[in-house]
Design a protein around this motif. Structure first.
Motif, mmCIF file in Angstrom:
data_model
loop_
_atom_site.group_PDB
_atom_site.id
_atom_site.type_symbol
_atom_site.label_atom_id
_atom_site.label_comp_id
_atom_site.label_asym_id
_atom_site.label_seq_id
_atom_site.Cartn_x
_atom_site.Cartn_y
_atom_site.Cartn_z
ATOM 1 N N ALA A 43 35.437 34.904 27.055
ATOM 2 C CA ALA A 43 35.004 34.669 25.966
ATOM 3 C C ALA A 43 36.019 35.027 24.684
ATOM 4 C CB ALA A 43 33.788 35.836 25.682
ATOM 5 N N LEU A 44 35.872 34.600 23.628
ATOM 6 C CA LEU A 44 36.878 34.835 22.514
ATOM 7 C C LEU A 44 36.056 35.392 21.580
ATOM 8 C CD1 LEU A 44 39.196 31.639 22.101
ATOM 9 C CD2 LEU A 44 40.071 33.650 22.765
ATOM 10 N N VAL A 45 36.328 36.809 21.215
ATOM 11 C CA VAL A 45 35.491 37.452 20.079
ATOM 12 C C VAL A 45 36.398 37.771 18.973
ATOM 13 C CG1 VAL A 45 33.784 37.942 21.654
ATOM 14 C CG2 VAL A 45 35.566 39.727 21.006
ATOM 15 N N GLY A 46 36.199 38.158 17.804
ATOM 16 C CA GLY A 46 36.717 38.754 16.811
ATOM 17 C C GLY A 46 36.226 38.332 15.330
ATOM 18 N N PRO A 47 36.642 38.893 14.308
ATOM 19 C CA PRO A 47 36.118 38.574 12.924
ATOM 20 C C PRO A 47 36.516 37.119 12.580
ATOM 21 C CG PRO A 47 38.017 40.067 12.893
ATOM 22 C CD PRO A 47 37.801 39.871 14.348
ATOM 23 N N SER A 48 35.544 36.899 11.718
ATOM 24 C CA SER A 48 35.961 35.178 11.086
ATOM 25 C C SER A 48 37.304 35.333 10.510
ATOM 26 C CB SER A 48 34.744 35.230 9.942
ATOM 27 O OG SER A 48 34.846 34.030 9.504
ATOM 28 N N GLY A 49 37.987 34.004 10.612
ATOM 29 C CA GLY A 49 39.327 33.891 10.257
ATOM 30 C C GLY A 49 40.351 34.388 11.410
ATOM 31 N N ALA A 50 39.970 34.799 12.374
ATOM 32 C CA ALA A 50 40.854 35.765 13.370
ATOM 33 C C ALA A 50 41.631 34.400 14.106
ATOM 34 C CB ALA A 50 40.188 36.388 14.435
ATOM 35 N N GLY A 51 41.005 33.092 14.260
ATOM 36 C CA GLY A 51 41.840 31.952 14.806
ATOM 37 C C GLY A 51 41.133 31.604 16.106
ATOM 38 N N LYS A 52 39.925 31.865 16.382
ATOM 39 C CA LYS A 52 38.991 31.613 17.447
ATOM 40 C C LYS A 52 38.908 30.055 17.427
ATOM 41 C CE LYS A 52 35.497 34.067 16.186
ATOM 42 N NZ LYS A 52 35.886 34.518 15.132
ATOM 43 N N SER A 53 38.484 29.478 16.370
ATOM 44 C CA SER A 53 38.092 27.979 16.199
ATOM 45 C C SER A 53 39.534 27.618 16.616
ATOM 46 C CB SER A 53 37.578 27.475 14.995
ATOM 47 O OG SER A 53 36.363 28.234 15.015
ATOM 48 N N THR A 54 40.529 27.946 16.003
ATOM 49 C CA THR A 54 42.058 27.345 16.165
ATOM 50 C C THR A 54 42.371 27.219 17.640
ATOM 51 O OG1 THR A 54 42.313 27.845 13.866
ATOM 52 C CG2 THR A 54 44.436 27.444 15.283
ATOM 53 N N ILE A 55 42.072 28.146 18.376
ATOM 54 C CA ILE A 55 42.310 28.154 19.661
ATOM 55 C C ILE A 55 41.897 26.916 20.310
ATOM 56 C CG2 ILE A 55 42.343 29.437 21.937
ATOM 57 C CD1 ILE A 55 42.943 31.901 20.263
ATOM 58 N N SER A 91 49.685 34.245 16.668
ATOM 59 C CA SER A 91 51.056 34.845 16.954
ATOM 60 C C SER A 91 50.953 35.244 18.371
ATOM 61 C CB SER A 91 51.423 35.940 16.138
ATOM 62 O OG SER A 91 51.259 35.600 14.834
ATOM 63 N N ASP A 92 51.936 34.833 19.428
ATOM 64 C CA ASP A 92 51.999 35.302 20.786
ATOM 65 C C ASP A 92 50.609 35.505 21.268
ATOM 66 O OD1 ASP A 92 54.680 35.311 20.604
ATOM 67 O OD2 ASP A 92 54.670 37.212 19.538
ATOM 68 N N VAL A 93 49.601 34.508 21.519
ATOM 69 C CA VAL A 93 48.365 34.613 22.039
ATOM 70 C C VAL A 93 48.556 34.089 23.523
ATOM 71 C CG1 VAL A 93 46.167 33.579 22.394
ATOM 72 C CG2 VAL A 93 47.040 34.036 20.188
ATOM 73 N N SER A 94 48.147 35.052 24.389
ATOM 74 C CA SER A 94 48.371 34.644 26.012
ATOM 75 C C SER A 94 47.012 35.157 26.625
ATOM 76 C CB SER A 94 49.572 35.512 26.610
ATOM 77 O OG SER A 94 50.748 35.461 26.180
ATOM 78 N N PHE A 95 46.421 34.156 27.270
ATOM 79 C CA PHE A 95 45.447 34.565 28.066
ATOM 80 C C PHE A 95 45.263 33.423 29.390
ATOM 81 C CE2 PHE A 95 43.338 32.455 24.607
ATOM 82 C CZ PHE A 95 42.306 31.801 25.212
ATOM 83 N N GLU A 96 44.353 33.540 30.199
ATOM 84 C CA GLU A 96 44.244 32.389 31.170
ATOM 85 C C GLU A 96 42.646 32.271 31.358
ATOM 86 O OE1 GLU A 96 47.264 33.687 33.931
ATOM 87 O OE2 GLU A 96 45.400 34.078 35.006
ATOM 88 N N VAL A 97 42.481 31.103 31.813
ATOM 89 C CA VAL A 97 40.871 30.714 32.347
ATOM 90 C C VAL A 97 41.127 30.304 33.648
ATOM 91 C CG1 VAL A 97 38.756 29.398 31.666
ATOM 92 C CG2 VAL A 97 40.310 30.049 29.828
ATOM 93 N N PRO A 98 40.892 31.156 34.580
ATOM 94 C CA PRO A 98 40.785 30.457 35.914
ATOM 95 C C PRO A 98 39.801 29.371 36.205
ATOM 96 C CG PRO A 98 40.878 32.818 36.020
ATOM 97 C CD PRO A 98 40.650 32.459 34.450
ATOM 98 N N ALA A 99 39.760 28.610 37.219
ATOM 99 C CA ALA A 99 38.769 27.757 37.343
ATOM 100 C C ALA A 99 37.559 28.340 37.657
ATOM 101 C CB ALA A 99 39.049 26.762 38.664
ATOM 102 N N GLY A 100 36.198 27.917 37.218
ATOM 103 C CA GLY A 100 35.077 28.531 37.384
ATOM 104 C C GLY A 100 34.882 29.860 36.766
#
Ligand code: ADP
Ligand code: ADP
Length: 229
Positions: free
Chosen positions: A34-46, A21-30
């Motif tokens: 890190a994505l952290v959080g408990p199992s099932g939080a949605g990390k692999s889905t991202i 739900s409403d996930v926002s972040f960015e990865v600048p070049a270079g």
């Protein structure tokens, strides 16, 4: 525009499971994110959404400013390296495994990428060199070494962004340290988005995004996250 940007991304699986739900972040070049959080939080889905495995249900995913829906999938995948959670390697040789991404790679290129992940000595120890077996029959590489081999394979394609899913899930402290060194080397000239169970692996990230139940609950450098808690 940043290399990758998620703007208010939401997502539900086809079976109706609402995950993000409403996930926002960015990865600048270079940069290293890190994505952290408990199992099932949605990390692999991202990671699956970034790979283009599923379309987002809401919001926008942009590469260098362009909505991914306007990009051919092949163009997207050419910019990405993805190392799965289990980092499977083939039951073949080190060379076989590396050539999967770039059959045209030369031996000096293979040795260079092995050096990046700290595997040069292990491979040199075998009289067969690059033709040493790594898989089920060979079992000459440990679990941590196989994982670094999978990272070397991804690096060989020279992706702009490397996605790593839970690279330390099954590693002991020594191998976790080696992997941290590998990540530092891998991020020298590309962006890294790393899903981690253990915060210790990603302390030196430029940004840590903390997810819980599909929402971003905190975001910042490790120092900032500690200060605000
Ligand atoms: P982790 O929590 O270590 O990331 P997984 O990615 O394997 O573990 O799975 C996370 C959760 O997603 C687990 O609860 C698993 O049962 C569930 N899951 C994985 N794949 C599916 C699927 N195809 N359908 C439904 N649930 C799934
Ligand atoms: P994490 O990587 O943070 O452990 P995941 O992204 O694997 O979390 O899973 C987030 C949620 O999505 C979980 O509730 C999981 O059960 C569900 N899920 C994962 N994969 C699938 C799938 N293929 N189909 C349906 N639900 C899934």
């Amino acid at each position: 525009a940043p290399l990758l940007r998620l703007e208010d991304v939401s997502f539900g699986y086809p079976d109706g499971t609402q995950v993000l739900s409403d996930v926002s972040f960015e990865v600048p070049a270079g940069s290293r994110v890190a994505l952290v959080g408990p199992s099932g939080a949605g990390k692999s889905t991202i990671l699956a959404l970034i790979e283009g495995f599923y379309p987002v249900s809401g919001g926008v995913l942009r590469w260098a400013g362009t909505d991914v829906r306007e990009m051919p999938r092949a163009a997207l995948r050419a910019r990405l390296g993805y190392v799965e959670q289990e980092a499977p390697v083939l039951a073949g040789t080190v060379r076989d495994n590396l050539l999967l991404t770039r059959p045209d790679a030369t031996d000096p290129e293979l040795w260079a990428v092995l050096a990046d992940v700290g595997l040069t000595d292990v491979v040199r120890r075998s009289p067969r060199g690059l033709d040493v077996l790594v898989g089920d029959e060979g079992v000459l590489l440990s679990g941590g070494e196989r994982q670094r081999l999978a990272i070397a394979r991804a690096l060989l394609a020279r992706p702009e962004l490397l996605l790593l899913d839970e690279p330390t899930a099954s590693l002991d402290a020594r191998n976790e340290g080696l992997l941290r060194d590998t990540l530092a080397a891998a991020s020298a000239d590309r962006a890294l988005l790393v899903v981690a169970h253990r915060l210790s692996t990603v302390l030196d990230s430029d940004q840590i995004v903390v997810l819980d139940q599909g929402r971003v609950v905190a975001r910042g450098t490790h120092g900032e996250l500690v200060d605000s808690s």
